[in-house]
Design a protein around this motif. Structure first.
Motif, PDB file in Angstrom:
ATOM      1  N   THR A  19       0.823  -1.201   0.000  1.00 21.39           N
ATOM      2  CA  THR A  19       0.000   0.000   0.000  1.00 21.39           C
ATOM      3  C   THR A  19       0.865   1.263   0.000  1.00 21.39           C
ATOM      4  O   THR A  19       0.462   2.294  -0.550  1.00 21.39           O
ATOM      5  CB  THR A  19      -0.941   0.006   1.220  1.00 21.39           C
ATOM      6  N   ASP A  20       2.064   1.182   0.597  1.00 25.39           N
ATOM      7  CA  ASP A  20       2.962   2.338   0.591  1.00 25.39           C
ATOM      8  C   ASP A  20       3.366   2.701  -0.840  1.00 25.39           C
ATOM      9  O   ASP A  20       3.386   3.881  -1.211  1.00 25.39           O
ATOM     10  CB  ASP A  20       4.217   2.048   1.424  1.00 25.39           C
ATOM     11  N   LEU A  21       3.683   1.677  -1.634  1.00 22.60           N
ATOM     12  CA  LEU A  21       4.063   1.938  -3.023  1.00 22.60           C
ATOM     13  C   LEU A  21       2.868   2.456  -3.817  1.00 22.60           C
ATOM     14  O   LEU A  21       3.012   3.365  -4.649  1.00 22.60           O
ATOM     15  CB  LEU A  21       4.624   0.679  -3.666  1.00 22.60           C
ATOM     16  N   LEU A  22       1.693   1.896  -3.562  1.00 21.90           N
ATOM     17  CA  LEU A  22       0.499   2.386  -4.249  1.00 21.90           C
ATOM     18  C   LEU A  22       0.289   3.867  -3.956  1.00 21.90           C
ATOM     19  O   LEU A  22       0.016   4.656  -4.872  1.00 21.90           O
ATOM     20  CB  LEU A  22      -0.731   1.584  -3.809  1.00 21.90           C
ATOM     21  N   GLY A  67     -17.934  -4.373   0.959  1.00 24.64           N
ATOM     22  CA  GLY A  67     -16.814  -3.588   1.464  1.00 24.64           C
ATOM     23  C   GLY A  67     -15.663  -3.591   0.477  1.00 24.64           C
ATOM     24  O   GLY A  67     -15.201  -4.657   0.073  1.00 24.64           O
ATOM     25  N   HIS A  68     -15.207  -2.411   0.069  1.00 25.99           N
ATOM     26  CA  HIS A  68     -14.137  -2.331  -0.927  1.00 25.99           C
ATOM     27  C   HIS A  68     -13.222  -1.147  -0.617  1.00 25.99           C
ATOM     28  O   HIS A  68     -13.564  -0.240   0.148  1.00 25.99           O
ATOM     29  CB  HIS A  68     -14.711  -2.190  -2.337  1.00 25.99           C
ATOM     30  N   LEU A  69     -12.059  -1.175  -1.230  1.00 21.21           N
ATOM     31  CA  LEU A  69     -11.074  -0.118  -1.072  1.00 21.21           C
ATOM     32  C   LEU A  69     -11.608   1.169  -1.708  1.00 21.21           C
ATOM     33  O   LEU A  69     -12.034   1.156  -2.872  1.00 21.21           O
ATOM     34  CB  LEU A  69      -9.769  -0.531  -1.750  1.00 21.21           C
ATOM     35  N   PRO A  70     -11.622   2.282  -0.983  1.00 24.18           N
ATOM     36  CA  PRO A  70     -12.085   3.540  -1.586  1.00 24.18           C
ATOM     37  C   PRO A  70     -11.315   3.851  -2.869  1.00 24.18           C
ATOM     38  O   PRO A  70     -10.089   3.726  -2.922  1.00 24.18           O
ATOM     39  CB  PRO A  70     -11.795   4.575  -0.493  1.00 24.18           C
ATOM     40  N   GLY A  71     -12.037   4.238  -3.895  1.00 28.23           N
ATOM     41  CA  GLY A  71     -11.419   4.570  -5.175  1.00 28.23           C
ATOM     42  C   GLY A  71     -11.303   3.407  -6.127  1.00 28.23           C
ATOM     43  O   GLY A  71     -10.948   3.596  -7.295  1.00 28.23           O
ATOM     44  N   SER A  72     -11.577   2.194  -5.653  1.00 26.78           N
ATOM     45  CA  SER A  72     -11.506   1.029  -6.530  1.00 26.78           C
ATOM     46  C   SER A  72     -12.816   0.835  -7.273  1.00 26.78           C
ATOM     47  O   SER A  72     -13.868   1.294  -6.845  1.00 26.78           O
ATOM     48  CB  SER A  72     -11.166  -0.233  -5.739  1.00 26.78           C
ATOM     49  N   TYR A 132      -1.274   1.366 -15.497  1.00 24.27           N
ATOM     50  CA  TYR A 132      -0.977   0.533 -14.327  1.00 24.27           C
ATOM     51  C   TYR A 132      -2.268  -0.081 -13.795  1.00 24.27           C
ATOM     52  O   TYR A 132      -3.167   0.636 -13.344  1.00 24.27           O
ATOM     53  CB  TYR A 132      -0.304   1.368 -13.246  1.00 24.27           C
ATOM     54  N   LEU A 133      -2.353  -1.407 -13.865  1.00 24.67           N
ATOM     55  CA  LEU A 133      -3.530  -2.134 -13.399  1.00 24.67           C
ATOM     56  C   LEU A 133      -3.223  -2.715 -12.020  1.00 24.67           C
ATOM     57  O   LEU A 133      -2.387  -3.616 -11.890  1.00 24.67           O
ATOM     58  CB  LEU A 133      -3.910  -3.246 -14.373  1.00 24.67           C
ATOM     59  N   ILE A 134      -3.876  -2.193 -10.996  1.00 30.57           N
ATOM     60  CA  ILE A 134      -3.670  -2.646  -9.617  1.00 30.57           C
ATOM     61  C   ILE A 134      -4.863  -3.509  -9.243  1.00 30.57           C
ATOM     62  O   ILE A 134      -5.992  -3.020  -9.150  1.00 30.57           O
ATOM     63  CB  ILE A 134      -3.549  -1.450  -8.642  1.00 30.57           C
ATOM     64  N   LEU A 135      -4.612  -4.804  -9.028  1.00 33.68           N
ATOM     65  CA  LEU A 135      -5.687  -5.760  -8.796  1.00 33.68           C
ATOM     66  C   LEU A 135      -5.869  -6.017  -7.307  1.00 33.68           C
ATOM     67  O   LEU A 135      -4.898  -6.194  -6.566  1.00 33.68           O
ATOM     68  CB  LEU A 135      -5.404  -7.067  -9.536  1.00 33.68           C
ATOM     69  N   ILE A 136      -7.125  -6.082  -6.904  1.00 30.61           N
ATOM     70  CA  ILE A 136      -7.475  -6.128  -5.483  1.00 30.61           C
ATOM     71  C   ILE A 136      -8.408  -7.295  -5.219  1.00 30.61           C
ATOM     72  O   ILE A 136      -9.368  -7.517  -5.966  1.00 30.61           O
ATOM     73  CB  ILE A 136      -8.169  -4.811  -5.072  1.00 30.61           C
ATOM     74  N   ASP A 137      -8.115  -8.051  -4.161  1.00 29.14           N
ATOM     75  CA  ASP A 137      -9.081  -8.994  -3.603  1.00 29.14           C
ATOM     76  C   ASP A 137      -8.762  -9.181  -2.123  1.00 29.14           C
ATOM     77  O   ASP A 137      -7.964  -8.437  -1.549  1.00 29.14           O
ATOM     78  CB  ASP A 137      -9.145 -10.308  -4.391  1.00 29.14           C
ATOM     79  N   ASP A 138      -9.361 -10.187  -1.496  1.00 32.64           N
ATOM     80  CA  ASP A 138      -9.196 -10.323  -0.050  1.00 32.64           C
ATOM     81  C   ASP A 138      -8.030 -11.208   0.369  1.00 32.64           C
ATOM     82  O   ASP A 138      -7.545 -11.097   1.493  1.00 32.64           O
ATOM     83  CB  ASP A 138     -10.491 -10.848   0.586  1.00 32.64           C
ATOM     84  N   ARG A 186      -0.966  -6.203  -2.106  1.00 36.62           N
ATOM     85  CA  ARG A 186      -0.853  -7.094  -0.945  1.00 36.62           C
ATOM     86  C   ARG A 186      -1.703  -6.575   0.213  1.00 36.62           C
ATOM     87  O   ARG A 186      -1.724  -5.376   0.491  1.00 36.62           O
ATOM     88  CB  ARG A 186       0.612  -7.188  -0.533  1.00 36.62           C
ATOM     89  N   ASN A 187      -2.403  -7.483   0.867  1.00 38.02           N
ATOM     90  CA  ASN A 187      -3.252  -7.124   2.017  1.00 38.02           C
ATOM     91  C   ASN A 187      -4.165  -5.951   1.692  1.00 38.02           C
ATOM     92  O   ASN A 187      -4.355  -5.031   2.491  1.00 38.02           O
ATOM     93  CB  ASN A 187      -2.388  -6.778   3.241  1.00 38.02           C
ATOM     94  N   ALA A 188      -4.745  -6.014   0.518  1.00 35.37           N
ATOM     95  CA  ALA A 188      -5.458  -4.861  -0.027  1.00 35.37           C
ATOM     96  C   ALA A 188      -6.602  -4.374   0.841  1.00 35.37           C
ATOM     97  O   ALA A 188      -6.866  -3.167   0.903  1.00 35.37           O
ATOM     98  CB  ALA A 188      -5.987  -5.207  -1.423  1.00 35.37           C
ATOM     99  N   LEU A 189      -7.288  -5.289   1.512  1.00 35.30           N
ATOM    100  CA  LEU A 189      -8.491  -4.902   2.247  1.00 35.30           C
ATOM    101  C   LEU A 189      -8.268  -4.835   3.753  1.00 35.30           C
ATOM    102  O   LEU A 189      -9.229  -4.681   4.515  1.00 35.30           O
ATOM    103  CB  LEU A 189      -9.624  -5.883   1.922  1.00 35.30           C
ATOM    104  N   ASN A 190      -7.017  -4.940   4.180  1.00 37.96           N
ATOM    105  CA  ASN A 190      -6.722  -4.991   5.609  1.00 37.96           C
ATOM    106  C   ASN A 190      -6.177  -3.694   6.181  1.00 37.96           C
ATOM    107  O   ASN A 190      -6.095  -3.543   7.397  1.00 37.96           O
ATOM    108  CB  ASN A 190      -5.716  -6.119   5.896  1.00 37.96           C
ATOM    109  N   GLU A 191      -5.791  -2.764   5.321  1.00 39.06           N
ATOM    110  CA  GLU A 191      -5.083  -1.586   5.807  1.00 39.06           C
ATOM    111  C   GLU A 191      -5.855  -0.281   5.612  1.00 39.06           C
ATOM    112  O   GLU A 191      -5.320   0.795   5.838  1.00 39.06           O
ATOM    113  CB  GLU A 191      -3.719  -1.495   5.115  1.00 39.06           C
ATOM    114  N   PHE A 192      -7.107  -0.387   5.174  1.00 34.00           N
ATOM    115  CA  PHE A 192      -7.915   0.809   4.954  1.00 34.00           C
ATOM    116  C   PHE A 192      -9.311   0.600   5.528  1.00 34.00           C
ATOM    117  O   PHE A 192      -9.783  -0.528   5.667  1.00 34.00           O
ATOM    118  CB  PHE A 192      -8.045   1.105   3.449  1.00 34.00           C
ATOM    119  N   GLU A 193      -9.977   1.694   5.818  1.00 37.43           N
ATOM    120  CA  GLU A 193     -11.401   1.620   6.146  1.00 37.43           C
ATOM    121  C   GLU A 193     -12.163   1.440   4.836  1.00 37.43           C
ATOM    122  O   GLU A 193     -11.986   2.211   3.887  1.00 37.43           O
ATOM    123  CB  GLU A 193     -11.849   2.897   6.849  1.00 37.43           C
ATOM    124  N   LEU A 194     -12.998   0.415   4.761  1.00 34.85           N
ATOM    125  CA  LEU A 194     -13.643   0.053   3.506  1.00 34.85           C
ATOM    126  C   LEU A 194     -14.948   0.808   3.314  1.00 34.85           C
ATOM    127  O   LEU A 194     -15.634   1.171   4.265  1.00 34.85           O
ATOM    128  CB  LEU A 194     -13.902  -1.459   3.472  1.00 34.85           C
TER     129      LEU A 194
END
Length: 532
Positions: free
Chosen positions: A266-269, A295-300, A322-328, A352-360
């Motif tokens: 997420t830091d690199l994103l 529940g999803h990542l804001p902006g996705s 740049y295609l950034i793919l997200i799942d759980d 990595r850990n796409a749904l664990n580090e943000f408020e969804l």
């Protein structure tokens, strides 16, 4: 004035390493029937305000506009420049000019994805069986399971008897729980060919121990043999088991290693998001839509993995973006990434850990749109419209898709295409007011704004669109009537036609199998094969 680019120069751009948005602004039906460049996305003038910001988020990206050589691209360029898009070019001579220069044009839609499926079948030697062979296996009660790799709405419309719905990106994720034992043969089908091939090869690439085959020509092949299809089926997967999850993670790791699927943090994103003026970023949630809604990542954006591979140009409008793919848990994102990398997308990453580090966020947020100045548009409620219609005071103009109009519309309304109102508005009879509508009223609002500049007739917008009319249980009609324009706004599928459906199926399948030869002649694709 927007500069023109020659076919020769555009070809060099398609082959270089820089981002490029290649946009065809004709209506989808014209785009598909008359032909287009291989990697052009179809972004019709009718929907330009609605879709441009999600398909092409970076306003400084190189963009080339295509049309039929009729000046439509110039109109689009004027709008885009007013909205802040700065690096615009128009293909000299349009698509006819491209063809005249000796280049290949392609008919149909989602062509890169369709051609890629055929490429994979050839290079991977994906095993398949015919509809006749499948029917014999069913009749003989063989140990088989049929997995339909289409989204549920397509499956529910018509499916092969006994088939279980399991959309493409879910196949490897759910495989362990959907088969009875390792000896059970898995048959993957879709409507035609692409998702059957990609789905079956996904399971094979993952190392699923079962024998896996694609159903040759999918439900079309089944129907062409005269075999019955079910309608309204609801067989689908359930929650994944612990053993199923463990197996899926092993499968996904195997695929990640073979195809070089990369993860980012997420830091690199967040670092890349700060570089939005030099990188076109697409945050794509490849899970099933109901999971995204929960529940999803804001902006996705919800882009179910199987459909993303099947129609990449529906979600990503910038080549080499740049295609950034997200799942759980990474399984579905990894499987999807493996295919996009083979398709030639160079910048595909799993978050990595796409749904664990943000408020969804919950629900389906509205995609960004060019803001419409609504101050001059007067709305009318369904009840008031009904009264005005009964008094003969107004005429309804419906700018929904022609298939939506055919399925259901307000009695007495006229159908039109927004981008051609300048030519067709005068053909709509009567001297009274015009009330614009579409499915939910969004597209109709833009059409109404256009009409204010094109006619002296009173113009109003149906509040909430045809959906609000329907919610009041007011009268509706179906069928094609009062057509102010040719219904070439969208590409019809074989099943969408009223007549000669079997002929349309055969034509579609023939078109699909012929794409590989065309792609080879075109020379701008970057499909890759990774030996096992």
């Amino acid at each position: 004035m927007t500069k023109e680019i020659s076919p020769k120069e555009l070809r060099s751009w398609l082959l270089d390493d820089h981002e490029l948005a290649l946009v065809d602004v004709r209506e989808e039906g014209v785009f598909g029937a008359d032909g287009h460049l291989l990697f052009a996305i179809c972004l019709p003038m009718s929907r330009l305000e609605l879709d441009i910001l999600s398909l092409i988020p970076r306003k400084s990206v190189r963009m080339v506009l295509c049309d039929g050589g009729d000046g439509l691209a110039k109109k689009a360029a004027d709008k885009l420049r007013a909205w802040g898009y700065s690096d615009l070019s128009i293909l000299s001579g349009g698509v006819p000019g491209w063809a005249a220069a000796g280049n290949v044009i392609f008919r149909g839609v989602n062509v890169p994805s369709k051609a890629f499926g055929e490429f994979i079948e050839i290079e991977s030697r994906t095993p398949n069986i015919s509809a006749v062979e499948l029917k014999e296996a069913m009749d003989n009660d063989e140990n088989i399971v049929v997995l339909d790799s289409r989204p549920f709405n397509e499956y529910n419309r018509m499916n092969i008897p006994s088939a279980i719905d399991c959309p493409g990106a879910e196949l490897v994720y759910r495989a362990f729980d959907l088969v009875d034992d390792e000896k059970q043969k898995i048959i993957v089908n879709c409507a035609g060919r692409t998702r059957s091939i990609i789905g079956a090869q996904s399971l094979i690439n993952a190392g699923v121990p079962n024998q896996v085959v694609a159903l040759r020509n999918g439900t079309m092949g089944w129907a062409l043999e005269g075999f019955p299809l079910e309608t309204g089926s609801d067989r689908t997967f359930s929650n994944i088991s612990q053993k199923g999850m463990e197996s899926a993670l092993v499968y996904a790791d195997r695929v990640a290693q073979r195809f070089g699927v990369e993860e980012i943090t997420t830091d690199l994103l967040q670092k890349w998001q700060k570089q939005k003026n030099i990188k076109s970023l697409f945050l794509l949630d490849v899970r099933n839509p109901d999971e995204y809604e929960e529940g999803h990542l804001p902006g996705s954006i919800s882009a179910p993995g199987g459909q993303l591979v099947q129609a990449t140009d529906k979600w990503a409008g910038v080549l080499k973006g740049y295609l950034i793919l997200i799942d759980d848990n990474g399984v579905r994102a990894t499987m999807t990434a493996s295919w996009l990398k083979q398709m030639g997308w160079p910048n595909v990453f799993v978050l990595r850990n796409a749904l664990n580090e943000f408020e969804l966020e919950k629900g389906f947020p509205q995609l960004p749109q060019i803001v419409l100045d609504n101050e001059s548009i007067v709305s009318i409620k369904p009840k008031s419209l009904l009264k005005s219609l009964n008094q003969g005071l107004v005429t309804v103009v419906d700018v929904a898709t022609s298939l939506e109009y055919k399925a259901s519309h307000i009695p007495g309304s006229w159908w039109a295409i927004r981008s051609r109102l300048e030519e067709t508005l005068s053909s709509i009879p009567g001297n009274g007011g015009l009330v614009f509508t579409s499915s939910d009223g969004t597209l109709a609002a833009y059409a109404a704004a256009d009409a204010l500049l094109l006619t002296d007739r009173d113009v109003k917008l149906l509040e909430g669109g045809t959906g609000s009319w329907r919610s009041m249980s007011f009268p509706e009609k179906s069928g094609f009537e009062n057509m102010a324009d040719i219904n070439n706004d969208i590409q019809y599928k074989a099943y969408d036609h009223d007549d000669n459906v079997e002929t349309h199926m055969e034509e579609y399948l023939s078109w699909e199998t012929g794409l590989v030869e065309q792609v080879e002649r075109d020379g701008t694709a970057h499909f890759k094969y990774f030996p096992s």
